[in-house]
Motif scaffolding. Structure first.
Motif, PDB file in Angstrom:
ATOM      1  N   ASP A   1      16.227 -42.275  -5.059  1.00 25.64           N
ATOM      2  CA  ASP A   1      17.319 -41.588  -4.559  1.00 25.64           C
ATOM      3  C   ASP A   1      17.907 -41.040  -5.664  1.00 25.64           C
ATOM      4  O   ASP A   1      18.724 -40.133  -5.818  1.00 25.64           O
ATOM      5  N   GLU A   2      18.260 -42.070  -6.701  1.00 27.81           N
ATOM      6  CA  GLU A   2      18.967 -41.825  -7.939  1.00 27.81           C
ATOM      7  C   GLU A   2      18.147 -40.857  -8.619  1.00 27.81           C
ATOM      8  O   GLU A   2      18.909 -39.832  -9.161  1.00 27.81           O
ATOM      9  N   GLN A   3      16.873 -40.845  -8.871  1.00 26.40           N
ATOM     10  CA  GLN A   3      16.213 -39.873  -9.529  1.00 26.40           C
ATOM     11  C   GLN A   3      16.373 -38.484  -8.894  1.00 26.40           C
ATOM     12  O   GLN A   3      16.454 -37.580  -9.716  1.00 26.40           O
ATOM     13  N   GLU A   4      16.181 -38.347  -7.415  1.00 24.72           N
ATOM     14  CA  GLU A   4      16.391 -37.029  -7.034  1.00 24.72           C
ATOM     15  C   GLU A   4      17.824 -36.385  -7.196  1.00 24.72           C
ATOM     16  O   GLU A   4      18.147 -35.228  -7.304  1.00 24.72           O
ATOM     17  N   LEU A   5      18.605 -37.456  -7.001  1.00 23.25           N
ATOM     18  CA  LEU A   5      20.224 -36.856  -7.527  1.00 23.25           C
ATOM     19  C   LEU A   5      20.455 -36.421  -8.585  1.00 23.25           C
ATOM     20  O   LEU A   5      21.155 -35.332  -8.925  1.00 23.25           O
ATOM     21  N   LEU A   6      19.710 -37.225  -9.869  1.00 23.52           N
ATOM     22  CA  LEU A   6      19.957 -36.869 -11.063  1.00 23.52           C
ATOM     23  C   LEU A   6      19.354 -35.285 -11.263  1.00 23.52           C
ATOM     24  O   LEU A   6      19.901 -34.186 -11.915  1.00 23.52           O
ATOM     25  N   LEU A   7      18.223 -34.939 -10.616  1.00 26.93           N
ATOM     26  CA  LEU A   7      17.504 -33.606 -10.560  1.00 26.93           C
ATOM     27  C   LEU A   7      18.366 -32.668  -9.890  1.00 26.93           C
ATOM     28  O   LEU A   7      18.644 -31.575 -10.493  1.00 26.93           O
ATOM     29  N   ASP A   8      18.922 -32.924  -8.772  1.00 24.85           N
ATOM     30  CA  ASP A   8      19.884 -32.210  -8.097  1.00 24.85           C
ATOM     31  C   ASP A   8      20.957 -31.632  -8.983  1.00 24.85           C
ATOM     32  O   ASP A   8      21.641 -30.612  -8.787  1.00 24.85           O
ATOM     33  N   THR A   9      21.626 -32.820  -9.478  1.00 24.90           N
ATOM     34  CA  THR A   9      22.904 -32.354 -10.350  1.00 24.90           C
ATOM     35  C   THR A   9      22.418 -31.540 -11.595  1.00 24.90           C
ATOM     36  O   THR A   9      23.452 -30.880 -11.628  1.00 24.90           O
ATOM     37  N   VAL A  10      21.374 -31.750 -12.326  1.00 24.78           N
ATOM     38  CA  VAL A  10      20.922 -30.781 -13.227  1.00 24.78           C
ATOM     39  C   VAL A  10      20.915 -29.326 -12.735  1.00 24.78           C
ATOM     40  O   VAL A  10      21.368 -28.336 -13.444  1.00 24.78           O
ATOM     41  N   ARG A  11      19.961 -29.098 -11.553  1.00 17.05           N
ATOM     42  CA  ARG A  11      20.246 -27.830 -10.923  1.00 17.05           C
ATOM     43  C   ARG A  11      21.608 -27.313 -10.688  1.00 17.05           C
ATOM     44  O   ARG A  11      21.833 -26.138 -11.032  1.00 17.05           O
ATOM     45  N   GLU A  12      22.347 -27.963 -10.055  1.00 15.02           N
ATOM     46  CA  GLU A  12      23.705 -27.527  -9.575  1.00 15.02           C
ATOM     47  C   GLU A  12      24.546 -27.109 -10.867  1.00 15.02           C
ATOM     48  O   GLU A  12      25.272 -26.115 -10.973  1.00 15.02           O
ATOM     49  N   ARG A  13      24.437 -27.903 -11.947  1.00  9.86           N
ATOM     50  CA  ARG A  13      25.439 -27.766 -12.830  1.00  9.86           C
ATOM     51  C   ARG A  13      24.758 -26.639 -14.016  1.00  9.86           C
ATOM     52  O   ARG A  13      25.527 -26.571 -15.225  1.00  9.86           O
ATOM     53  N   SER A  14      23.485 -26.427 -13.779  1.00  7.84           N
ATOM     54  CA  SER A  14      22.827 -25.556 -14.971  1.00  7.84           C
ATOM     55  C   SER A  14      23.277 -24.087 -14.932  1.00  7.84           C
ATOM     56  O   SER A  14      22.998 -23.110 -15.598  1.00  7.84           O
ATOM     57  N   ARG A  15      23.680 -23.625 -13.744  1.00  8.32           N
ATOM     58  CA  ARG A  15      24.101 -22.312 -13.393  1.00  8.32           C
ATOM     59  C   ARG A  15      25.206 -21.864 -14.418  1.00  8.32           C
ATOM     60  O   ARG A  15      26.138 -22.306 -14.843  1.00  8.32           O
ATOM     61  N   GLY A  16      24.732 -20.689 -15.357  1.00  3.24           N
ATOM     62  CA  GLY A  16      25.451 -20.017 -16.337  1.00  3.24           C
ATOM     63  C   GLY A  16      25.444 -20.859 -17.672  1.00  3.24           C
ATOM     64  O   GLY A  16      26.101 -20.524 -18.694  1.00  3.24           O
ATOM     65  N   ALA A  17      24.612 -21.648 -17.661  1.00  2.57           N
ATOM     66  CA  ALA A  17      24.158 -22.431 -19.161  1.00  2.57           C
ATOM     67  C   ALA A  17      23.359 -21.571 -19.807  1.00  2.57           C
ATOM     68  O   ALA A  17      22.382 -20.855 -19.482  1.00  2.57           O
ATOM     69  N   ASP A  18      23.628 -21.317 -21.158  1.00  2.00           N
ATOM     70  CA  ASP A  18      23.081 -20.753 -22.341  1.00  2.00           C
ATOM     71  C   ASP A  18      21.887 -21.659 -22.605  1.00  2.00           C
ATOM     72  O   ASP A  18      20.778 -21.049 -22.983  1.00  2.00           O
ATOM     73  N   TRP A  19      22.016 -22.889 -22.839  1.00  2.00           N
ATOM     74  CA  TRP A  19      20.846 -23.712 -23.100  1.00  2.00           C
ATOM     75  C   TRP A  19      20.873 -25.027 -22.180  1.00  2.00           C
ATOM     76  O   TRP A  19      22.014 -25.314 -21.738  1.00  2.00           O
ATOM     77  N   ILE A  20      19.689 -25.826 -21.757  1.00  2.00           N
ATOM     78  CA  ILE A  20      19.790 -26.941 -21.415  1.00  2.00           C
ATOM     79  C   ILE A  20      19.044 -27.784 -22.301  1.00  2.00           C
ATOM     80  O   ILE A  20      17.910 -27.449 -22.721  1.00  2.00           O
ATOM     81  N   ALA A  21      19.803 -28.841 -22.731  1.00  2.00           N
ATOM     82  CA  ALA A  21      19.115 -29.686 -23.886  1.00  2.00           C
ATOM     83  C   ALA A  21      18.946 -31.096 -23.101  1.00  2.00           C
ATOM     84  O   ALA A  21      19.665 -31.831 -22.721  1.00  2.00           O
ATOM     85  N   CYS A  22      17.637 -31.412 -22.892  1.00  2.00           N
ATOM     86  CA  CYS A  22      17.206 -32.731 -22.437  1.00  2.00           C
ATOM     87  C   CYS A  22      16.871 -33.545 -23.508  1.00  2.00           C
ATOM     88  O   CYS A  22      15.855 -33.232 -24.321  1.00  2.00           O
TER      89      CYS A  22
END
Length: 321
Positions: free
Chosen positions: A113-134
């Motif tokens: 559940d924590e893994q899925e929440l982490l992925l969901d948070t990345v998707r939600e907060r990445s809107r408008g990002a110039d870059w995503i740095a993992c």
């Protein structure tokens, strides 16, 4: 805006000592406590450069709460993913001669559940990002293919992604074709399964990673400089450093410098080198501000010195298959 993803953040304590003697009482001259993890450091460097950044990271326990508090104090927007396990605490011992000894804890194990929440948070907060740095290692519970999933989802949403990891996680992610990967010399040697003795060896290894799927490779070669290899060619950058105080987070500062300068081409490489050179002259994992940079000390050339011997030749610990 630059979004960072740090699956295994930490609370970092750095102690400066004259010399480290095993089995003896060693008294620290200074002590620092910083929010840690590669992506966290990238966010700290981006914020120090005056750019907006959002840090996505799983946080748990008292150490996690302190990490969030320290990041907030630095003006970094935190997108926390609550987890049951406590955020890890790491220790770095910086000797006066520049030698650094690090003790990194494993970190908590993330539930499904924590893994899925982490992925969901990345998707939600990445809107408008110039870059995503993992960036950084994967905590227990995440499969080596986790970064590959993030890259695929990022590209589906139209975002560019920079990746700084190693081992199987790096090789799995290459199949998803990240826009930029940033290995250091050891990680580069491990990825291709052969030693790096010259700058030319590093160049060939970077080209091999591009052939495997990386859009561009920004390779940190320690005191020797940095390489950038992309569709337009290859460049080598270096800078004079007066005194190394701590190299904790220097590679992360370099990646931040690269991204805030656009994330491509020799100008971005020059920014990466300037940020990395400034970071090693600061205590602990302090990230450089514009006032700390010395662009005049940076030299970038398309004439890569392929015959130059690396100051510290690298033997891969084990080939990754």
């Amino acid at each position: 805006m630059i979004l960072t993803v740090t699956p295994n953040p930490s609370l970092d304590r750095t102690y400066e000592v004259q010399a480290l003697h095993r089995g003896e009482v060693v008294r620290a001259e200074t002590e620092r406590m910083d929010p840690g993890g590669k992506g966290v450091n990238v966010s700290r460097a981006v914020a120090a450069a005056g750019r907006r950044t959002v840090a996505v990271l799983p946080l748990g326990g008292a150490p996690g709460a302190l990490v969030a508090e320290l990041l907030d104090a630095q003006g970094i927007e935190v997108a926390p993913v609550p987890v049951a396990g406590a955020t890890r605490s790491n220790i770095a011992l910086a000797e006066a001669d520049g030698v650094l000894t690090k003790i990194n804890a494993p970190g908590p194990q993330l539930t499904a559940d924590e893994q899925e929440l982490l992925l969901d948070t990345v998707r939600e907060r990445s809107r408008g990002a110039d870059w995503i740095a993992c960036c950084g290692s994967l905590p227990r519970g995440l499969a080596p293919s986790w970064y590959a999933d993030v890259v695929t989802r990022a590209h589906a949403s139209g975002a560019r992604i920079a990746l700084d990891t190693s081992g199987r996680a790096l090789l799995e992610a290459l199949r998803a074709r990240p826009d930029v990967v940033k290995p250091n010399a050891e990680e580069l040697a491990e990825a291709v399964g052969r030693p790096l003795v010259t700058v030319g060896d590093a160049l060939k290894a970077a080209e091999e990673l591009r052939g495997t799927g990386a859009g561009a490779v920004l390779a940190s070669l320690g005191a020797d400089g940095q390489l950038l290899v992309d569709d337009a060619g290859a460049w080598f950058g270096s800078a004079a450093v007066h005194a190394v105080r701590s190299n904790v987070g220097a590679g992360d500062a370099s990646l931040a410098g690269f991204l805030v300068a656009g994330g491509s081409g020799p100008d971005a490489l020059a920014s990466a080198v300037a940020h990395g050179a400034a970071a090693v002259q600061l205590p602990g994992s302090v990230m450089p501000t514009p006032a700390d940079l010395d662009p005049a000390a940076v030299h970038v050339t398309a004439d890569v010195p392929v015959e130059r011997l690396l100051t510290e030749p690298v033997l891969p610990a084990e080939a990754v298959s």
